[in-house]
Every structure is written in C-alpha cells, then in structure tokens.
Enzyme design. Structure first.
Site, mmCIF file in Angstrom:
data_model
loop_
_atom_site.group_PDB
_atom_site.id
_atom_site.type_symbol
_atom_site.label_atom_id
_atom_site.label_comp_id
_atom_site.label_asym_id
_atom_site.label_seq_id
_atom_site.Cartn_x
_atom_site.Cartn_y
_atom_site.Cartn_z
ATOM 1 N N ASP A 51 5.632 -7.680 -5.906
ATOM 2 C CA ASP A 51 6.462 -6.813 -6.729
ATOM 3 C C ASP A 51 7.932 -6.948 -6.335
ATOM 4 O O ASP A 51 8.816 -6.381 -6.986
ATOM 5 C CB ASP A 51 6.000 -5.357 -6.670
ATOM 6 C CG ASP A 51 5.966 -4.779 -5.263
ATOM 7 O OD1 ASP A 51 6.364 -5.474 -4.311
ATOM 8 O OD2 ASP A 51 5.534 -3.618 -5.125
ATOM 9 N N SER A 52 8.214 -7.756 -5.306
ATOM 10 C CA SER A 52 9.589 -8.129 -4.977
ATOM 11 C C SER A 52 10.239 -8.923 -6.105
ATOM 12 O O SER A 52 11.448 -9.132 -6.107
ATOM 13 C CB SER A 52 9.629 -8.947 -3.677
ATOM 14 O OG SER A 52 8.665 -9.985 -3.706
ATOM 15 N N ASP A 90 0.446 -8.213 -6.221
ATOM 16 C CA ASP A 90 0.737 -6.806 -5.929
ATOM 17 C C ASP A 90 0.422 -5.937 -7.140
ATOM 18 O O ASP A 90 0.838 -6.255 -8.262
ATOM 19 C CB ASP A 90 2.226 -6.626 -5.603
ATOM 20 C CG ASP A 90 2.549 -6.839 -4.141
ATOM 21 O OD1 ASP A 90 1.646 -6.680 -3.297
ATOM 22 O OD2 ASP A 90 3.713 -7.167 -3.835
ATOM 23 N N LYS A 120 -3.067 -6.808 -3.834
ATOM 24 C CA LYS A 120 -2.529 -6.148 -2.643
ATOM 25 C C LYS A 120 -2.039 -4.751 -3.020
ATOM 26 O O LYS A 120 -1.343 -4.590 -4.020
ATOM 27 C CB LYS A 120 -1.400 -6.960 -2.005
ATOM 28 C CG LYS A 120 -0.835 -6.302 -0.735
ATOM 29 C CD LYS A 120 0.062 -7.259 0.050
ATOM 30 C CE LYS A 120 1.411 -7.483 -0.572
ATOM 31 N NZ LYS A 120 2.230 -6.221 -0.665
ATOM 32 N N GLU A 122 -0.300 -1.033 -1.308
ATOM 33 C CA GLU A 122 0.428 -0.453 -0.182
ATOM 34 C C GLU A 122 -0.151 0.913 0.180
ATOM 35 O O GLU A 122 -0.316 1.772 -0.685
ATOM 36 C CB GLU A 122 1.910 -0.294 -0.521
ATOM 37 C CG GLU A 122 2.637 -1.608 -0.722
ATOM 38 C CD GLU A 122 4.126 -1.399 -0.993
ATOM 39 O OE1 GLU A 122 4.599 -0.248 -0.854
ATOM 40 O OE2 GLU A 122 4.822 -2.381 -1.333
ATOM 41 N N GLU A 189 4.335 -4.915 7.758
ATOM 42 C CA GLU A 189 5.739 -5.203 7.502
ATOM 43 C C GLU A 189 6.662 -4.398 8.399
ATOM 44 O O GLU A 189 6.561 -3.171 8.476
ATOM 45 C CB GLU A 189 6.087 -4.920 6.031
ATOM 46 C CG GLU A 189 7.541 -5.221 5.701
ATOM 47 C CD GLU A 189 7.854 -5.222 4.223
ATOM 48 O OE1 GLU A 189 9.032 -5.410 3.867
ATOM 49 O OE2 GLU A 189 6.914 -5.044 3.410
#
Length: 271
Positions: A51-52, A90, A120, A122, A189
């Site tokens: 999602d970056s 993501d 993925k 978070e 991270e």
C-alpha cells in the site's frame, strides 16, 4: 532438440524451508508490470504489492488513501509479469479492520481479481478475527507488526516502535499469536534489532525485517527507495543500491536538449 529450463515458483512451503536451512529471504515492493518483470528476472524471492503505492506511485503523504480497487489494479499488473516470485498484496486501510466479514470479502476480491498468492495485514490481536476468517478461506496471510503505517495517526510519528518493555512484550505476544492462528510469515518494521532477533528465534515461521536489523530471516525494502528513484526518504535502515534519480534526470535532460537542437530524430531514425 531445444531444452527449456523449468522455472520453480516460490511458495509458502519454500519460504519456510529457507528459514529452516538458514537461507535469507529477499523481498521488494512492486507496483507495475515493467518493474516487477525486472525484479522477478533478477531472482527476487517475494514481491510485495505494498500500500506504499499510495506514497510512491500516487504522491500521497500516507498509505491511508489508497483503495481496494487501486490495490487490485497494481496487483494485476505485477502478477502478469511474474514467473517465479511469490506475490503478496497489502489489504488497504479500511478493508479489514473491525469487521471480519468485510475482511473476507476484501481478501476474496484481491485473490480472484488479481491472481495474487497471499495477503498482508497490519496488526496483532486486534485483527485476529479478520485474519482467522481469511485463513478459513484458504488464503495465505502474512502479518505485519512494529511500525504499522496504516496506524500512523494513532502513533503520530514514524519513529522506532517497541523500545519500551510493555510495547515490546505485546509485540512478542502478537507475533506468537499470528503464528498460532496460521500466518505463514511476519514482517517486523522499524523495531530494535535485539527485539527482532528475539522474535525470529522464537517463531518457526519466517520473519522479514525492514529496519529491524540483520538477525531476522529476510529483508524487504521499497524498490523506489532502494534504487534511488526517491531521494527524499533517508532512514538509517535504507541502503541505496543505485542512484537512478540522477541517471534518469540526466537522460531526460539529454533528450530535451537533442529535441530542442534538432538532433533527434536523425534521418536514420526516421521512416
């Protein structure tokens, strides 16, 4: 008779085997066909459709604005290029938090519409129900702990996480929980190296680090940062393997000059 070398696809099973034999796992982000083709051909083990993309592709300040439809588009582009790498996507902010039914719908859409290999998410205990629901559908899930960019407004800073004992203990507990409920790997991270090593030693699943030191099972970086396309982002953990910003800028300036001077195209470059 011509011989064709079989390309062996990377799988969750192979990633686990790599951890068990002490082989480090290489992972980079990818958002488009051309870049993914280069990375896959160079032998990368895992590609993360992160999602970056919200930051490096769309210019947003955070990862929050990117939508599920946009993530699917980027994932489709990457999947078309890949012949070997394992592709993780993501789930974006708002597509899985707090509602396991919504999480499953989001996950199924990504897998069906993009052909991705895994997702993925978070967070730890707070998203346990969403992860469990996705796993029941047979979709592999990679966890993500430590600095979780989707929670940036909660943290208020991109500084190192889990430096205090209480947060470090929760991270360890969350990592063990993610393993217990069935995640095939975890990203850590921007946490202290000592803590990351402790987690990697306690878990039997692969632990991938970004700003988490050398004692984890693999490393991930944002490809635009690693290649020096993005010049503004300069954290301690980032190593630039190229300075493409300068190379690309020089090439464009040369092109502009040739066009202005009528040096391009030449007769040899015309039909």
């Amino acid at each position: 008779m011509s011989q064709h070398k079989e390309v062996k696809l990377v799988t969750t099973h192979q990633l686990l085997a790599m951890k068990q034999r002490g082989e480090k796992i290489s992972m980079l982000t990818a958002y488009d066909f051309s870049m993914a083709s280069i990375l896959d051909g160079a032998g990368i083990d895992v590609l993360l459709v992160g999602d970056s993309a919200s930051n490096v592709m769309a210019g947003h300040e955070t990862t929050l604005p990117i939508t599920l439809d946009q993530m699917i588009y980027h994932a489709q582009s990457v999947i078309r290029a890949v012949k070997r790498a394992f592709v993780v996507v993501d789930l974006p902010f708002g597509s899985y938090q707090g509602n396991s039914s919504e999480a499953l719908r989001s996950a199924v859409r990504v897998m069906k519409e993009s052909g991705a290999h895994a997702l993925k998410l978070e967070g730890g205990a707070e998203i346990k129900d969403s992860i469990t629901r996705i796993l029941t559908a047979g979709i592999p899930v990679m966890g993500h702990l430590g600095l979780t960019p989707q929670s940036i407004y909660k943290f208020g800073t991109y500084s190192v996480r889990a430096k205090e004992e209480a947060e470090a203990q929760k991270l360890i507990e969350d990592a063990l929980l993610l393993q217990e409920i069935g995640c095939f790997a975890v990203v850590l991270e921007k946490i202290p190296s000592k803590l990351a090593k402790q987690v990697a030693e306690q878990l039997t699943i692969p632990v991938i680090g970004i700003g988490a030191g050398p004692d984890v099972d693999g490393q991930v970086l944002v490809v635009h940062d690693m290649l020096g396309i993005n010049k503004e982002f300069k954290p301690r953990f980032l190593r630039r393997y190229a300075e493409l910003h300068e190379i690309m800028s020089d090439a464009v300036r040369h092109y502009v000059q040739d066009v202005k001077n009528r040096d391009f195209p030449t007769q040899e470059e015309a039909y």
